[in-house]
Enzyme design. Structure first.
Site, PDB file in Angstrom:
ATOM      1  N   GLU A   1       1.796   3.304   3.099  1.00  0.00           N
ATOM      2  CA  GLU A   1       2.365   2.599   4.251  1.00  0.00           C
ATOM      3  C   GLU A   1       3.866   2.453   3.992  1.00  0.00           C
ATOM      4  O   GLU A   1       4.321   1.472   3.417  1.00  0.00           O
ATOM      5  CB  GLU A   1       1.664   1.258   4.445  1.00  0.00           C
ATOM      6  CG  GLU A   1       0.177   1.432   4.750  1.00  0.00           C
ATOM      7  CD  GLU A   1      -0.600   0.124   4.777  1.00  0.00           C
ATOM      8  OE1 GLU A   1       0.035  -0.950   4.709  1.00  0.00           O
ATOM      9  OE2 GLU A   1      -1.833   0.175   4.854  1.00  0.00           O
TER      10      GLU A   1
ATOM     11  N   GLU B   1       2.161  -5.825  10.589  1.00  0.00           N
ATOM     12  CA  GLU B   1       1.687  -4.446  10.745  1.00  0.00           C
ATOM     13  C   GLU B   1       2.647  -3.754  11.713  1.00  0.00           C
ATOM     14  O   GLU B   1       2.753  -4.127  12.880  1.00  0.00           O
ATOM     15  CB  GLU B   1       0.265  -4.423  11.295  1.00  0.00           C
ATOM     16  CG  GLU B   1      -0.757  -5.125  10.413  1.00  0.00           C
ATOM     17  CD  GLU B   1      -1.179  -4.279   9.220  1.00  0.00           C
ATOM     18  OE1 GLU B   1      -0.887  -3.061   9.234  1.00  0.00           O
ATOM     19  OE2 GLU B   1      -1.800  -4.821   8.289  1.00  0.00           O
TER      20      GLU B   1
ATOM     21  N   HIS C   1       0.871  -1.169   0.000  1.00  0.00           N
ATOM     22  CA  HIS C   1       0.000   0.000   0.000  1.00  0.00           C
ATOM     23  C   HIS C   1       0.910   1.221   0.000  1.00  0.00           C
ATOM     24  O   HIS C   1       1.738   1.384   0.895  1.00  0.00           O
ATOM     25  CB  HIS C   1      -0.921  -0.012   1.215  1.00  0.00           C
ATOM     26  CG  HIS C   1      -1.913  -1.130   1.181  1.00  0.00           C
ATOM     27  ND1 HIS C   1      -2.226  -1.887   2.292  1.00  0.00           N
ATOM     28  CD2 HIS C   1      -2.650  -1.636   0.165  1.00  0.00           C
ATOM     29  CE1 HIS C   1      -3.125  -2.808   1.962  1.00  0.00           C
ATOM     30  NE2 HIS C   1      -3.391  -2.672   0.673  1.00  0.00           N
TER      31      HIS C   1
ATOM     32  N   HIS D   1       3.380  -3.926   6.444  1.00  0.00           N
ATOM     33  CA  HIS D   1       2.291  -2.958   6.290  1.00  0.00           C
ATOM     34  C   HIS D   1       2.328  -1.965   7.454  1.00  0.00           C
ATOM     35  O   HIS D   1       3.241  -1.964   8.267  1.00  0.00           O
ATOM     36  CB  HIS D   1       0.947  -3.678   6.248  1.00  0.00           C
ATOM     37  CG  HIS D   1       0.728  -4.485   4.999  1.00  0.00           C
ATOM     38  ND1 HIS D   1      -0.180  -4.122   4.027  1.00  0.00           N
ATOM     39  CD2 HIS D   1       1.304  -5.628   4.561  1.00  0.00           C
ATOM     40  CE1 HIS D   1      -0.153  -5.010   3.047  1.00  0.00           C
ATOM     41  NE2 HIS D   1       0.747  -5.941   3.345  1.00  0.00           N
TER      42      HIS D   1
END
Length: 653
Positions: A254, A475, A251, A383
């Site tokens: 990110e 994450e 993404h 991410h």
């Protein structure tokens, strides 16, 4: 020491931490008794002699300054100058030298033709945003003399950027690094796409004996998807040496993962050269592939706004507005529909024909092709937006359940991989760590993806169901686009986790499947009793199977060969993969029901799906001047299969 400095600073704030006051009484001013007042002092350019501001990039300043100090001595004896001299210690080195240079631009602004040039308000606002957390950490208010609205000017007023020189010096230091210099020097700044390409190529050139770069394709707007590889034999797959891939910036907004992977590449190169035994062991026994940015187009959009204005969605998708982590074939639904069939495969599931009729992003296609071409064993996709490691399945086993535990056949192994990263991270597994909205304290920083939230078409599910590779999603934190002052602390939090994850590929079993003549057998299948997920051998007959400790029954099979089974025990304290080889004998081949019901080739092998991005060639001109359009990309598929194309397709021909 720091407490003493902080106490001194607080005392100053109580006594004189305010704007300079006009001491002249109005009556005295009328009588001419205020000739030395601030208001009557004539602004004059003078040489810069503030010792703590000797690197500001200019040599002449002006008094009275913005704060009303009439002379250099007034400025040096003021509380503002005192704070600048101790702020490095107060803030533990964070925000310095940036805040010192901006402070100096207020205390001693540059001067031209006896006129003051004020510092830029935009620079002040960006710095205040970046440094807010460091001031909050010591319960310290933002200094009044750095009031962005009061003492700074806009670009239209002809301001100057007090940090321009610092940025230029950093860029010069980066560009002047010698390829032969054996030192780990990392500039913890955000890296543009062009800087990223240059940095990765220079890193590979510096360590050409263990590294090289290659492109797996191009983005929608034509930017390279550049991979840097580390191995003691770069560019070559070695028998029974496992392959790992790390992917960042899927993404575009990110960006922390992107930066961490760039730093990791520099770190591996320099530390190997310096003789770091751990890094040398990793690279000598593992082939590592790093794709720092899977979505460089999205990054361009996010970076154009910068980390201050960038929200949670700007730049997330690619240039076609496609979310790349929803764009892979939804093999999870196929698996759920057929998992109870005795003959259905639960691994290496073919890509459905219908997938190619949808919009497939070139970035997705490039990663799919890359994943199929190299026998990756494990992978991590980095991410942002939370602080947790998730693992497949990401798509719920009940379509209407958005949060439902949906394990794979390798649930135990996936938990170990996730645990490896989370436990090695500085804060991810801590129960008292602040999260970004979700609650992962009970699971100590790891979670099954579908139990968190369900979505189809994810990259991790595709890796598991279509290849041998086990992929986790990391994450990295709440801030998707952190400021530059956060990049070094984040590197410190994640460096050990990244290295530990790479090392964790050396677990389970590995080996070679050969025939009686010693030749490796490609595409042989390795099965583990009780786990309906097989792995296949690579070109030379070698394989890797990530397994947790315990006793396992392994079976090697290949079409036209005998079946061989072995019992293997993996102890808890085994710190490297066990070696299990198989020798298969050729036998007469019998018809297999799977050959009839389940094709051995998927749509990828039956036609070239990439033609969908260049669907039609230039039209041919036949007799009579009539243009004849080339047949569409799906025409050969239906012609060869003997199946009539549906009417809705024929209407578009």
């Amino acid at each position: 020491m720091l407490l003493g400095l902080l106490g001194l600073f607080l005392a100053l704030t109580e006594s004189c931490w305010c704007a300079p006051q006009q001491t002249c009484h109005p009556g005295d001013q009328l009588l001419g008794r205020c000739s030395n007042s601030v208001t009557e002092a004539k602004p004059t350019c003078t040489e810069m002699h503030l010792s703590y501001c000797n690197d500001v990039g200019y040599t002449r300043t002006i008094f009275p300054n913005i704060l009303g100090h009439r002379t250099r001595m007034d400025a040096e004896s003021g509380a503002e100058y005192l704070l600048l001299s101790v702020i490095h210690g107060l803030l533990n080195g964070e925000c310095s030298p940036d805040i010192r240079l901006v402070g100096c631009s207020v205390l001693a602004s540059p001067c031209r033709d006896n006129k003051m040039i004020k510092p830029c308000r935009s620079t002040c606002e960006a710095l205040r945003k970046d440094c807010a957390h460091t001031f909050e950490a010591i319960h310290m208010a933002w200094p009044y003399f750095l009031d962005c609205d009061r003492f700074f000017a806009s670009d239209r007023e002809g301001c100057f950027d007090p940090l321009a020189g610092l940025r230029a010096r950093q860029e010069l230091a980066r560009s002047s690094l010698s390829p032969d210099e054996a030192s780990t020097i990392i500039q913890f700044t955000h890296t543009t796409n062009s800087q990223m390409y240059s940095l990765l190529k220079r890193t590979a050139a510096k360590c050409s004996h263990i590294s090289h770069v290659y492109s797996i394709g191009r983005s929608t707007e034509g930017r390279d998807l550049l991979v840097i590889e580390f191995s003691n034999n770069p560019g070559q797959h070695e028998l029974v040496e496992p392959e790992v891939k790390l992917i960042g910036n899927m993404h575009g907004n990110e960006v922390l993962g992107r930066q961490l992977l760039i730093y990791l590449a520099q770190y591996l190169c320099s530390e190997y050269t310096l003789g770091n035994p751990r890094v040398q062991a990793i690279i000598n026994t593992t082939r590592i592939h790093i794709l720092a940015s899977m979505n460089p187009d999205g990054y361009e959009l996010a970076a154009a706004e910068g980390h201050l204005l960038n929200g949670w969605t700007n730049g997330r998708t690619n240039a076609q507005n496609i979310d790349l982590n929803r764009n892979f074939p939804d093999l999870t639904s196929v698996f759920y529909r057929n998992r109870r069939s005795r003959h259905y495969r639960t691994d290496h599931i073919p890509i459905p024909d219908g997938y190619w009729f949808e919009k497939v992003a070139p970035e997705t296609f490039a990663v799919m092709k890359w994943t199929r071409s190299i026998p990756f064993v494990q992978s991590a996709s980095l991410h942002g937006g939370e602080l947790v490691v998730s693992y497949p399945f990401d798509y719920s086993r009940h379509l209407h359940e958005e949060k439902m535990f949906s394990p794979t056949q390798d649930e135990r192994m996936f938990k170990q991989l996730a645990r490896t990263y989370a436990d090695a991270h500085a804060t991810m597994s801590n129960n008292d760590t602040d999260r970004c909205g979700a609650h992962f304290n009970r699971t100590k920083g790891i979670i099954n993806g579908a139990l968190w939230y369900s979505f189809p078409g994810g990259m991790s599910d595709f890796n598991y169901l279509h290849t041998n590779c086990l992929e986790i999603t990391v994450e990295l934190g709440c801030d998707k686009f952190p400021s530059e002052v956060e990049l070094y602390p984040e590197w410190k939090r994640n460096k050990e986790a990244l290295l530990s994850f790479i090392e964790s590929v050396h677990r389970g079993i590995k080996g070679i499947v050969k025939d009686v003549d010693g030749n490796g057998i490609k595409d042989a299948t390795i099965s583990v009793r009780g786990i309906r997920k097989d792995v296949t051998t690579a070109e030379g007959g070698d394989y890797w199977r990530l397994l947790s400790s315990g006793t396992h029954i392994l079976t090697a099979t290949a079409k036209g060969y005998s079946r061989v089974s072995k019992r293997v025990h993996l102890p808890h304290n085994l710190n490297k993969a066990g070696r299990v080889d198989f020798v298969l004998k050729k036998v007469p081949r019998k018809p297999d029901i799977d050959d009839h019901f389940f094709p051995t080739t998927d749509t990828w092998d039956r036609f070239d799906p990439y033609n969908q991005f260049e669907r039609y060639s230039e039209p041919d001109v036949v007799e009579g001047g009539i243009e004849r359009q080339e047949k569409p990309w799906w025409w050969s598929y239906f012609s060869q299969s003997g199946i009539a194309p549906p009417n809705w397709l024929l209407r578009n021909v």
